[in-house]
Design an enzyme around this catalytic site. Sequence first.
Site, PDB file in Angstrom:
ATOM      1  CB  CYS A 184       0.531   9.768   6.740  1.00 36.91           C
ATOM      2  SG  CYS A 184       0.742   9.573   4.973  1.00 36.91           S
TER       3      CYS A 184
ATOM      4  CB  CYS B 186      -0.986   0.045   1.153  1.00 36.79           C
ATOM      5  SG  CYS B 186      -0.966  -1.247   2.339  1.00 36.79           S
TER       6      CYS B 186
END
Lengths: 223, 400
Positions: free
Chosen positions: A135, A61
Amino acid sequence: MSHKQEPIKGTQGDVTTADNAKSWFYTDVVKDHFFNPRNFMHADAHEEDFNAIGKVGSPACGDELRVWMKVDPETERITEFRWKTFGCGSAIASTSMASEMVTENGGMTLDEARALKPQDIMERLGGLPQRKFHCSVLCDKALRDAINDYYRRIEQFDKIIVEASRIIDPVSKVTDKDIEEAVLEGAHTLELVQQKTKVGIGNPGCLPAVEEIIRFYKEKYFG
Amino acid sequence: MKREVYLDHAATTPLHPAVREVMLPYLGEKFGNPSSFHSIGKIVKDDVDTARARIAEILHARPDEILFTSGGTESDNLAILGYARKNQQEGKHLITTTIEHHAVLEAMIHLEKKEGFEVTYLEPDREGLISVDQVEKVLREDTILVSIMYANNEIGTIMPIADMGNMIQKWRDEHKRPFLKFHTDACQTPEYLDLDVEKLHVDMLTLNGSKMYGPKGMGLLYLKRGIKLQPLQFGGSQERALRPGTEHVAGIMGMAKSLELAQANREEESVRLAKLRDAFIEGIQSRISKTRLNGHPTKRLPNNVNISIMDIEGEAMILYLDAEGVYASTGSACTSASLDPSHVILALGLPYEVAHGSIRFSLGASTTEEDLAYVLEVLPPLVEKLRSISPVRVDEKYFV
């Protein structure tokens, strides 16, 4: 909420892409952490010196994050927090910032650390481009994974908090709760949910289930 | 002062000073509309005609086969959407590749999903090549259009367009399928490759000003005489009503000049850059362990270097290089705002972590040996730094 604001423009050499400058620039704080990452795991460090380890994501990913944590058994404060990541600028900066937040001022207790939210990390960074929200979610998850690992190791199983949610994609560790949040934030298609959570990008087998959940929450909240 | 090294010429090139020079009068005193009947307009019309004729000459085409557009994307869209829509009664099958530019791919996907066409996407080999045989095998009686890029924008692989064109022409004659046409996106090539449309046997060809030291917002479509398109926009009769709207005169003048310069110097420049390119690839691979050259080693644009550096993520690398004054890109500029790795690198059969680590350096007219030596000096420590904070170790089968 801070993570939904337009990122604050830095004062020098903003990093932008050719086609969509406004969605990309990083704040000076982000850049500082990106160029001078704090507390990453040195090559000569030994895993045995730490008493908790967390891991989330996969390189498929585009993000993989591992954290090593030292917890003082007396006070249950985090005295050291080290990390490694295969990730973009935001992933590096978020993790670096999180590592400072959990260890500064004598270190957070595990309870305090559990109360830390991705939004808190974003706020300290002065914002991240919206598409990079995941993130900060990633380092929050790695932190929780490490805290559970600590309790597992000292056999305090009752303190392990398995989120009251179901992992939909074991690769990205995205849960039905994450998908619910993404839908609430306006991601109403599989594509948009993937942009936010990366669910299924390295594991397309779970996509039918993901679509089902998106439909469910869309109807629940917006139907 | 910090050295600045621009290695993103495949994204866009600076305007050549000589091109700027020929454009300036049309941003000033020569402001007329070419469609006007008075002298102010007539002067400009003559200049546009001259530019068109000059371009036609370079491409070995006729002036009325050159359509000016707003860039590569519009030319690709006009060729594909325009041709498919106008000629769908002859068949609804289209052929392209999985590594086209998004301007081609998205147009194809649109026709497939929304307008009932069937599209065959050819997959390249591990080095990014599509063979003539591959195309021939999927041609059908109802195929009306094949669109394959001349050279890939990310990995620089040069396709055998002339051979494909030749084969398609023969197939068309043998099967009596005059409506089968061949389009190529040649945006990356004018600096280096032959653009003679007769030799290439193409029916349509896309060019873009901003990749050849010409103006941005300027492109063209070579459209062979007799081919009918359905326009994408409607209005006046400019560009034979296939692309109406007042001409971008300065852009047209600049485009003609840039194409002329590019084609005049292409052989010399190809030799110079190929030498720099090969030394640079060698330099990276001897200084940095665990890398992989993406694309074909020799059937490759002389200015393209695309390398996957294992265990690190491309975007982080680009930002670190940026801080050192080195401007490169991950994949294409068009994809770097999205999180997904390059569709081109993935199409080579490589895993996500290899695609995520790909960096493209595209050399150009200003690139010198010293520039590349500087990159070779700053790159290895940056790689080392990012590798030291990365937990990933890519399997060696992908880089040896």
